[in-house]
Design a protein around this motif. Structure first.
Motif, PDB file in Angstrom:
ATOM      1  N   MET A   1       3.030   4.606  69.097  1.00 42.55           N
ATOM      2  CA  MET A   1       4.173   4.723  68.223  1.00 42.55           C
ATOM      3  C   MET A   1       5.068   3.522  68.479  1.00 42.55           C
ATOM      4  SD  MET A   1       7.240   7.536  67.732  1.00 42.55           S
ATOM      5  CE  MET A   1       7.092   8.256  69.286  1.00 42.55           C
ATOM      6  N   LEU A   2       5.551   2.938  67.406  1.00 41.89           N
ATOM      7  CA  LEU A   2       6.572   1.899  67.481  1.00 41.89           C
ATOM      8  C   LEU A   2       7.864   2.527  67.000  1.00 41.89           C
ATOM      9  CD1 LEU A   2       4.632  -1.031  65.758  1.00 41.89           C
ATOM     10  CD2 LEU A   2       4.935  -0.664  68.204  1.00 41.89           C
ATOM     11  N   ALA A   3       8.922   2.382  67.762  1.00 47.97           N
ATOM     12  CA  ALA A   3      10.204   2.947  67.358  1.00 47.97           C
ATOM     13  C   ALA A   3      11.282   1.896  67.536  1.00 47.97           C
ATOM     14  CB  ALA A   3      10.528   4.177  68.188  1.00 47.97           C
ATOM     15  N   ALA A   4      11.993   1.605  66.470  1.00 50.49           N
ATOM     16  CA  ALA A   4      13.080   0.637  66.519  1.00 50.49           C
ATOM     17  C   ALA A   4      14.009   0.893  65.348  1.00 50.49           C
ATOM     18  CB  ALA A   4      12.528  -0.783  66.448  1.00 50.49           C
ATOM     19  N   PRO A   5      15.318   0.716  65.527  1.00 49.52           N
ATOM     20  CA  PRO A   5      16.226   0.914  64.398  1.00 49.52           C
ATOM     21  C   PRO A   5      15.987  -0.115  63.305  1.00 49.52           C
ATOM     22  CG  PRO A   5      17.407   0.008  66.271  1.00 49.52           C
ATOM     23  CD  PRO A   5      16.018   0.354  66.736  1.00 49.52           C
ATOM     24  N   ASP A   6      15.541  -1.280  63.689  1.00 48.84           N
ATOM     25  CA  ASP A   6      15.115  -2.285  62.717  1.00 48.84           C
ATOM     26  C   ASP A   6      14.168  -3.235  63.432  1.00 48.84           C
ATOM     27  OD1 ASP A   6      16.669  -3.926  64.280  1.00 48.84           O
ATOM     28  OD2 ASP A   6      18.147  -4.350  62.767  1.00 48.84           O
ATOM     29  N   ILE A   7      13.323  -3.869  62.693  1.00 47.12           N
ATOM     30  CA  ILE A   7      12.367  -4.787  63.297  1.00 47.12           C
ATOM     31  C   ILE A   7      12.052  -5.884  62.298  1.00 47.12           C
ATOM     32  CG2 ILE A   7      10.372  -3.416  62.589  1.00 47.12           C
ATOM     33  CD1 ILE A   7       9.054  -4.211  65.256  1.00 47.12           C
ATOM     34  N   ASP A   8      12.002  -7.105  62.782  1.00 49.60           N
ATOM     35  CA  ASP A   8      11.667  -8.249  61.958  1.00 49.60           C
ATOM     36  C   ASP A   8      10.241  -8.077  61.425  1.00 49.60           C
ATOM     37  OD1 ASP A   8      12.441 -11.285  61.407  1.00 49.60           O
ATOM     38  OD2 ASP A   8      10.325 -11.190  61.998  1.00 49.60           O
ATOM     39  N   VAL A   9      10.035  -8.405  60.157  1.00 46.62           N
ATOM     40  CA  VAL A   9       8.721  -8.225  59.532  1.00 46.62           C
ATOM     41  C   VAL A   9       7.646  -9.013  60.280  1.00 46.62           C
ATOM     42  CG1 VAL A   9       7.384  -8.672  57.438  1.00 46.62           C
ATOM     43  CG2 VAL A   9       9.654  -7.680  57.266  1.00 46.62           C
ATOM     44  N   ASP A  10       7.952 -10.234  60.710  1.00 46.71           N
ATOM     45  CA  ASP A  10       6.965 -11.044  61.432  1.00 46.71           C
ATOM     46  C   ASP A  10       6.591 -10.427  62.772  1.00 46.71           C
ATOM     47  OD1 ASP A  10       6.862 -12.916  59.369  1.00 46.71           O
ATOM     48  OD2 ASP A  10       8.487 -14.112  60.243  1.00 46.71           O
ATOM     49  N   VAL A  11       7.566  -9.847  63.459  1.00 43.75           N
ATOM     50  CA  VAL A  11       7.297  -9.171  64.738  1.00 43.75           C
ATOM     51  C   VAL A  11       6.406  -7.957  64.493  1.00 43.75           C
ATOM     52  CG1 VAL A  11       8.339  -7.881  66.653  1.00 43.75           C
ATOM     53  CG2 VAL A  11       9.422  -9.985  65.820  1.00 43.75           C
ATOM     54  N   ILE A  28       4.743   5.076  58.321  1.00 45.92           N
ATOM     55  CA  ILE A  28       6.050   4.473  58.543  1.00 45.92           C
ATOM     56  C   ILE A  28       7.085   5.405  57.921  1.00 45.92           C
ATOM     57  CG2 ILE A  28       7.528   2.496  58.078  1.00 45.92           C
ATOM     58  CD1 ILE A  28       4.980   0.794  57.921  1.00 45.92           C
ATOM     59  N   LEU A  29       8.018   5.866  58.745  1.00 44.48           N
ATOM     60  CA  LEU A  29       9.062   6.775  58.287  1.00 44.48           C
ATOM     61  C   LEU A  29      10.362   5.993  58.150  1.00 44.48           C
ATOM     62  CD1 LEU A  29       8.269   9.743  60.686  1.00 44.48           C
ATOM     63  CD2 LEU A  29       7.399   9.363  58.380  1.00 44.48           C
ATOM     64  N   VAL A  30      11.020   6.151  57.027  1.00 42.49           N
ATOM     65  CA  VAL A  30      12.271   5.448  56.770  1.00 42.49           C
ATOM     66  C   VAL A  30      13.294   6.408  56.167  1.00 42.49           C
ATOM     67  CG1 VAL A  30      11.156   3.221  56.424  1.00 42.49           C
ATOM     68  CG2 VAL A  30      11.526   4.711  54.484  1.00 42.49           C
ATOM     69  N   SER A  31      14.548   6.013  56.242  1.00 41.44           N
ATOM     70  CA  SER A  31      15.617   6.794  55.637  1.00 41.44           C
ATOM     71  C   SER A  31      16.639   5.862  55.017  1.00 41.44           C
ATOM     72  CB  SER A  31      16.311   7.674  56.690  1.00 41.44           C
ATOM     73  OG  SER A  31      17.477   8.261  56.136  1.00 41.44           O
ATOM     74  N   ARG A  32      17.019   6.113  53.795  1.00 44.17           N
ATOM     75  CA  ARG A  32      18.060   5.316  53.138  1.00 44.17           C
ATOM     76  C   ARG A  32      19.443   5.645  53.694  1.00 44.17           C
ATOM     77  NH1 ARG A  32      16.338   3.105  48.022  1.00 44.17           N
ATOM     78  NH2 ARG A  32      14.244   3.837  47.565  1.00 44.17           N
ATOM     79  N   HIS A  33      19.559   6.715  54.458  1.00 46.04           N
ATOM     80  CA  HIS A  33      20.853   7.190  54.949  1.00 46.04           C
ATOM     81  C   HIS A  33      21.077   6.864  56.425  1.00 46.04           C
ATOM     82  CE1 HIS A  33      21.166   9.236  51.152  1.00 46.04           C
ATOM     83  NE2 HIS A  33      19.991   9.784  51.359  1.00 46.04           N
ATOM     84  N   ASP A  34      20.298   5.968  56.994  1.00 50.27           N
ATOM     85  CA  ASP A  34      20.409   5.618  58.411  1.00 50.27           C
ATOM     86  C   ASP A  34      21.534   4.600  58.593  1.00 50.27           C
ATOM     87  OD1 ASP A  34      20.023   4.318  60.957  1.00 50.27           O
ATOM     88  OD2 ASP A  34      18.061   5.278  61.017  1.00 50.27           O
ATOM     89  N   LEU A  35      22.608   5.015  59.268  1.00 52.29           N
ATOM     90  CA  LEU A  35      23.769   4.148  59.434  1.00 52.29           C
ATOM     91  C   LEU A  35      23.469   2.948  60.329  1.00 52.29           C
ATOM     92  CD1 LEU A  35      26.610   6.804  59.745  1.00 52.29           C
ATOM     93  CD2 LEU A  35      25.952   5.460  57.745  1.00 52.29           C
ATOM     94  N   ALA A  36      22.621   3.115  61.330  1.00 52.18           N
ATOM     95  CA  ALA A  36      22.259   1.996  62.204  1.00 52.18           C
ATOM     96  C   ALA A  36      21.515   0.925  61.412  1.00 52.18           C
ATOM     97  CB  ALA A  36      21.400   2.486  63.372  1.00 52.18           C
TER      98      ALA A  36
END
Length: 50
Positions: A1-11, A28-36
């Protein structure tokens, strides 16, 4: 599992290349309501993030 609030596409692509094919495939799980993520988007450069 990879977990990060954001990650560069190249990384992300580099990490996927190292991991190789998965069985079952990655989800890949995403949320439009994630404040971070929203704060990171405002502070980030022009580079796309995942």
């Amino acid at each position: 599992m990879l977990a990060a609030p954001d990650i560069d596409v190249d990384v992300f692509r580099a990490q996927i290349d190292v991991i190789g094919p998965l069985s079952p495939p990655m989800a890949i799980l995403v949320s439009r309501h994630d404040l971070a993520l929203r704060a990171s988007e405002l502070l980030s450069t022009d580079r796309p993030e995942l």
